[in-house]
Motif scaffolding. Structure first.
Motif, short mmCIF file in Angstrom:
data_model
loop_
_atom_site.label_atom_id
_atom_site.label_comp_id
_atom_site.label_asym_id
_atom_site.label_seq_id
_atom_site.Cartn_x
_atom_site.Cartn_y
_atom_site.Cartn_z
N GLN A 181 1.01 -1.40 -0.08
CA GLN A 181 -0.12 0.06 0.07
C GLN A 181 0.86 1.23 0.05
N VAL A 237 0.64 4.96 1.29
CA VAL A 237 -0.11 6.05 2.32
C VAL A 237 0.35 7.48 2.05
N LEU A 252 3.98 1.09 2.43
CA LEU A 252 3.71 0.06 3.37
C LEU A 252 4.50 -1.32 3.21
N VAL A 256 1.49 0.11 14.39
CA VAL A 256 -0.07 0.41 14.07
C VAL A 256 -0.35 1.71 14.69
N VAL A 282 3.00 -0.48 9.98
CA VAL A 282 1.85 -0.56 9.58
C VAL A 282 1.15 0.85 9.23
N ASN A 283 1.63 1.66 9.91
CA ASN A 283 0.77 3.03 9.86
C ASN A 283 1.95 4.08 9.71
N ASN A 315 -4.22 6.91 11.96
CA ASN A 315 -3.63 7.18 10.71
C ASN A 315 -3.84 8.62 10.24
N LEU A 332 -6.15 2.58 13.87
CA LEU A 332 -6.51 1.43 13.27
C LEU A 332 -6.67 0.08 14.32
N GLU A 348 -10.10 1.20 6.83
CA GLU A 348 -8.80 2.08 6.41
C GLU A 348 -7.93 1.39 5.60
N GLU A 363 -4.69 0.87 5.49
CA GLU A 363 -3.85 0.32 6.41
C GLU A 363 -4.26 -1.07 6.93
N SER A 364 -5.45 -0.80 7.69
CA SER A 364 -6.10 -1.88 8.10
C SER A 364 -6.19 -3.25 7.28
N ALA A 398 -4.81 -3.56 4.30
CA ALA A 398 -3.60 -4.18 4.06
C ALA A 398 -3.04 -5.28 4.93
#
Ligand SMILES: [Zn+2]
Length: 359
Positions: free
Chosen positions: A46, A48, A60, A81, A124-125, A136, A142, A179, A181-182, A184
């Protein structure tokens, strides 16, 4: 700080090092990925965007190594996260670094990697970490964003709220997709861990606590999980191996309940397939351990979630590396220590109910 910690890499930079303002963790990670490139499967799952329109999107990363066959077990390491809790990402990056260095000389590691898959998502974030926020860049927490509703009462705000993205613990709007990130994170767990008969995940956080805690689901209810016996067996071999460890091993529901916990969501998804075992853990490093030695940190938001003094940071990183190494080995050898007979399983389940659920 991280530049010094990862000193060998500062002398051996990636061919085209990218500079990330406010994000030394990402620079350290990319140096390690360049160093380990022959052995690592690196994907950008991802991109971001941060709140700044002029800043380039942040990658990411998901990194895999070891045997890719779906028949072997897997161990996943997750960090960052919550953007404020940089130490979580740093612990995962430090462990990845030690693996990459050992790949150059450690024949026993290569042997281990024939029978296990290791998966890393250290940041992750990245947008939240770049901005120095827990949430995020869209203001969503998240760890409150998954489609799971708490069954029992959650603490006001902390348990997740839909009032405003301007306040912490915001879940996002009801009915909207997760979201990016979540999503992904869930996609990586689904494809890299849940396709296998056995896997463990460790998600590294830090919080305002006096102890280091290892949590397992559930967070949305006080009911025990179906794999309580396996969790108890894992705790037992950890205690036998590290007699003097200082972690509190417990279900998250003993501390507080929350809506939208992504590991509850993924655990429930894993349970849809009979016979599959997925044991998600959250490491919650207690920041009070650092603050009591340096009370001025109380006045800094960053200080509450991260050890500010460098030698202390190095001690924190060192302390947890044996846990991460233990979990990779435990996943690899799961057939040896997970209960084999219904009687053994029932005994472990009963022990766990007595230890954690008061019955
Ligand atoms: Zn956290």
């Amino acid at each position: 700080m991280l530049r010094d910690l990862f000193h060998p890499y500062s002398r051996n930079p990636a061919p085209h090092p990218v500079q990330y303002d406010h994000l030394p963790e990402m620079e350290a990670l990319e140096r390690i990925l360049a160093q380990g490139s022959p052995h690592l499967d690196v994907k950008v799952v991802q991109q971001v965007r941060t709140a700044s329109s002029s800043a380039p999107p942040l990658p990411l990363y998901c990194i895999g190594l070891g045997n890719p066959s779906p028949d072997v077990p897997a161990m996943g390491f997750f960090g960052g996260v919550h953007g404020l809790e940089r130490i979580g990402a740093e612990v995962v990056i430090a462990f990845l670094q030690s693996i990459v260095m050992r790949l150059q000389w450690d024949a026993s590691l290569h042997q281990q990697l024939e029978s296990v898959r290791l998966v890393f998502m250290p940041i992750v974030n990245p947008g939240g970490m770049w901005m120095g926020t827990r949430a995020n860049p869209r203001g969503v927490d998240l760890m409150r964003n998954a489609p799971v509703e708490a069954i029992d009462r959650v603490p006001f705000l902390v348990g997740g709220q839909r009032i405003s993205a301007g306040m912490p613990w915001y879940r996002g709007r009801a009915g909207e997709p997760m979201e990016a990130e979540s999503q992904a994170l869930c996609d990586v767990v689904s494809t890299e861990l849940l396709k296998r008969p056995f896997s463990i995940a460790l998600d590294c956080h830090s919080g305002f606590g006096v102890r280091d805690r290892i949590w397992f689901p559930y967070a949305h209810t006080r009911q025990p999980i179906a794999h309580l016996a396996e969790m108890q067996a894992l705790k037992q071999i950890f205690e036998q191996t590290y007699t003097h460890h200082a972690y509190v091993f417990e279900p998250q529901s003993l501390q507080y309940l929350a809506h939208g916990d992504v590991w509850d969501h993924l655990y429930q998804q894993a349970c849809s397939e009979p016979g599959r075992v997925f044991l998600p853990l959250t490491l919650e490093m207690g920041s009070w351990l650092w603050i009591k030695k340096n009370p001025r940190q109380m006045f800094s938001l960053k200080g509450i979630f991260n050890p500010l003094i460098e030698h202390r940071q190095q001690r924190v990183l060192r302390r947890h590396l044996s846990l991460l190494d233990f979990l990779a080995r435990a996943s690899c050898s799961h057939a040896v220590w997970t209960p084999a007979s219904p009687t053994a399983r029932a005994r472990l389940h009963a022990d766990a109910l007595r230890d954690w659920y008061g019955s």
